[in-house]
Design a protein around this motif. Structure first.
Motif, PDB file in Angstrom:
ATOM      1  N   GLY A 199      13.828 -31.946 -26.268  1.00  0.00           N
ATOM      2  CA  GLY A 199      15.002 -32.450 -26.957  1.00  0.00           C
ATOM      3  C   GLY A 199      16.192 -31.538 -26.777  1.00  0.00           C
ATOM      4  N   ILE A 200      16.876 -30.893 -27.717  1.00  0.00           N
ATOM      5  CA  ILE A 200      18.060 -30.270 -27.270  1.00  0.00           C
ATOM      6  C   ILE A 200      17.834 -29.121 -26.280  1.00  0.00           C
ATOM      7  CG2 ILE A 200      19.556 -28.386 -28.414  1.00  0.00           C
ATOM      8  CD1 ILE A 200      19.801 -30.134 -30.688  1.00  0.00           C
ATOM      9  N   VAL A 201      16.471 -28.360 -26.430  1.00  0.00           N
ATOM     10  CA  VAL A 201      16.283 -27.281 -25.353  1.00  0.00           C
ATOM     11  C   VAL A 201      16.011 -28.085 -24.071  1.00  0.00           C
ATOM     12  CG1 VAL A 201      14.284 -25.935 -24.639  1.00  0.00           C
ATOM     13  CG2 VAL A 201      14.943 -25.688 -27.065  1.00  0.00           C
ATOM     14  N   GLY A 202      15.431 -29.189 -23.914  1.00  0.00           N
ATOM     15  CA  GLY A 202      15.360 -29.721 -22.630  1.00  0.00           C
ATOM     16  C   GLY A 202      16.829 -30.195 -21.913  1.00  0.00           C
ATOM     17  N   LEU A 203      17.523 -30.572 -22.968  1.00  0.00           N
ATOM     18  CA  LEU A 203      18.990 -31.143 -22.155  1.00  0.00           C
ATOM     19  C   LEU A 203      19.530 -29.717 -21.866  1.00  0.00           C
ATOM     20  CD1 LEU A 203      19.966 -33.842 -24.980  1.00  0.00           C
ATOM     21  CD2 LEU A 203      19.738 -34.176 -22.552  1.00  0.00           C
ATOM     22  N   ALA A 204      19.484 -28.604 -22.343  1.00  0.00           N
ATOM     23  CA  ALA A 204      20.352 -27.499 -22.064  1.00  0.00           C
ATOM     24  C   ALA A 204      19.643 -26.817 -20.883  1.00  0.00           C
ATOM     25  CB  ALA A 204      20.080 -26.290 -23.174  1.00  0.00           C
ATOM     26  N   ALA A 205      18.339 -27.328 -20.472  1.00  0.00           N
ATOM     27  CA  ALA A 205      17.969 -26.858 -19.039  1.00  0.00           C
ATOM     28  C   ALA A 205      18.322 -27.809 -17.928  1.00  0.00           C
ATOM     29  CB  ALA A 205      16.616 -26.623 -19.275  1.00  0.00           C
ATOM     30  N   TRP A 206      17.943 -29.142 -18.411  1.00  0.00           N
ATOM     31  CA  TRP A 206      18.199 -30.270 -17.577  1.00  0.00           C
ATOM     32  C   TRP A 206      19.434 -30.609 -17.003  1.00  0.00           C
ATOM     33  CZ3 TRP A 206      14.338 -33.559 -15.350  1.00  0.00           C
ATOM     34  CH2 TRP A 206      14.596 -34.413 -14.576  1.00  0.00           C
TER      35      TRP A 206
END
Length: 307
Positions: free
Chosen positions: A108-115
């Protein structure tokens, strides 16, 4: 309902009995199935400019209209660390049946911050070399995995903790314990220079990483866990691009597209991040644990109501 509520920015939130939220126009009340804790939650809680009282927490997997959805942000003052929250239904993203609540929150938020930074700002190309700073944190771990998924030719994981770095052996090509005063090991690990630097720490580590890049390299800073300011000589950044990213400021439609892609990769098993789940009545303990940069996704599962 039970809710983890902040009554003052000078004191931590507490678990309280609170009235169920009421939706405004165009909003919906949803049952929270699980919510993810993130550094931004602690940062917002300390922000005296935000109104109190309010229930803390942003992202959640929720039940709406009989289906599971991911909500990047619940609507304040009805945050996600509660049994019920308020959302904008137009911003919900369906969670595939094969993806658990915890796996959905991990991307979620973690994935968006990387992607988002790697895809839309750095525009990582297949075969390029990527340096990931803060690689043992949740966002750093996800960036290592996303870089590999996007076809990076070489991924160099950088952090201070040698033991935690060792756990990244299956995803990163090389692991470096960074010495900001001697970047020779990092330069060697990149094979002569990186094309992209993913930076969630800022400060001296960013300056060091830039010295291990090629001309034309792109560095994207997404956080400042090491320092809020940096002395960056022009000679270090010359010929490179230094960019910044924030989930809060990013285009909502691009984030929705990214969330769909991330959840699909989670369904395939391409993006997996360590998670640990706790009941909502352990929220105070989890709040303190988040302050230690635990290196895994912390998830709260609300107490179920009797109905």
């Amino acid at each position: 309902m039970k809710a983890f509520r902040l009554d003052s920015p000078s004191a931590p939130p507490t678990l309280v009995d609170a009235p169920a939220p009421l939706p405004g126009p165009g909003q919906a009340v949803v049952r929270v199935l699980a919510s993810g804790m993130n550094p931004v939650d602690l940062k917002q809680a300390a922000d005296a400019s935000l109104p109190v009282p309010r229930v803390v927490g942003n992202e959640a997997v929720v039940e709406y209209d009989g289906r599971r959805f991911y909500a990047e942000r619940t609507l304040s003052p009805h945050g996600s660390f509660a049994e019920f929250a308020v959302v904008d239904p137009a911003r919900l993203v369906a969670v595939p049946d094969e993806v658990s609540d915890e796996a959905a929150l991990a991307v979620g938020i973690v994935g968006l911050a990387a992607w988002m930074p790697l895809v839309h700002l750095a525009r990582l190309q297949p075969g390029e070399t990527v340096v990931v700073l803060g690689a043992t944190g949740a966002v750093g771990q996800m960036a290592v995995r996303v870089a590999r998924l996007l076809g990076a030719g070489r991924v160099v994981a950088v952090a201070r903790d040698r033991t935690r770095l060792g756990a990244l052996a299956s995803t990163a090509d090389t692991r470096v314990v960074l010495d900001p005063d001697d970047v020779s090991e990092l330069v060697a690990a990149t094979g002569g220079g990186a094309d992209v630097v993913f930076d969630p720490v800022y400060g001296a580590p960013l300056v060091a990483a830039l010295q291990a890049t090629r001309l034309g390299a792109r560095a994207v800073s997404v956080g400042a866990s090491a320092a809020g300011s940096v002395d960056l000589p022009f000679a270090v950044v010359r010929g490179r691009s230094l960019l910044t990213y924030s989930n809060q400021l990013a285009d909502p439609d691009l984030k929705a597209e990214a969330s769909v892609a991330l959840l699909e990769h989670a369904r395939r098993g391409d993006l997996v991040l360590p998670t640990e789940s706790f009941p909502l009545d352990a929220a105070a303990e989890v709040w303190e644990l988040q302050k230690t940069s635990p290196g895994r996704k912390l998830v709260l599962v609300p107490l179920r109501s009797s109905d």
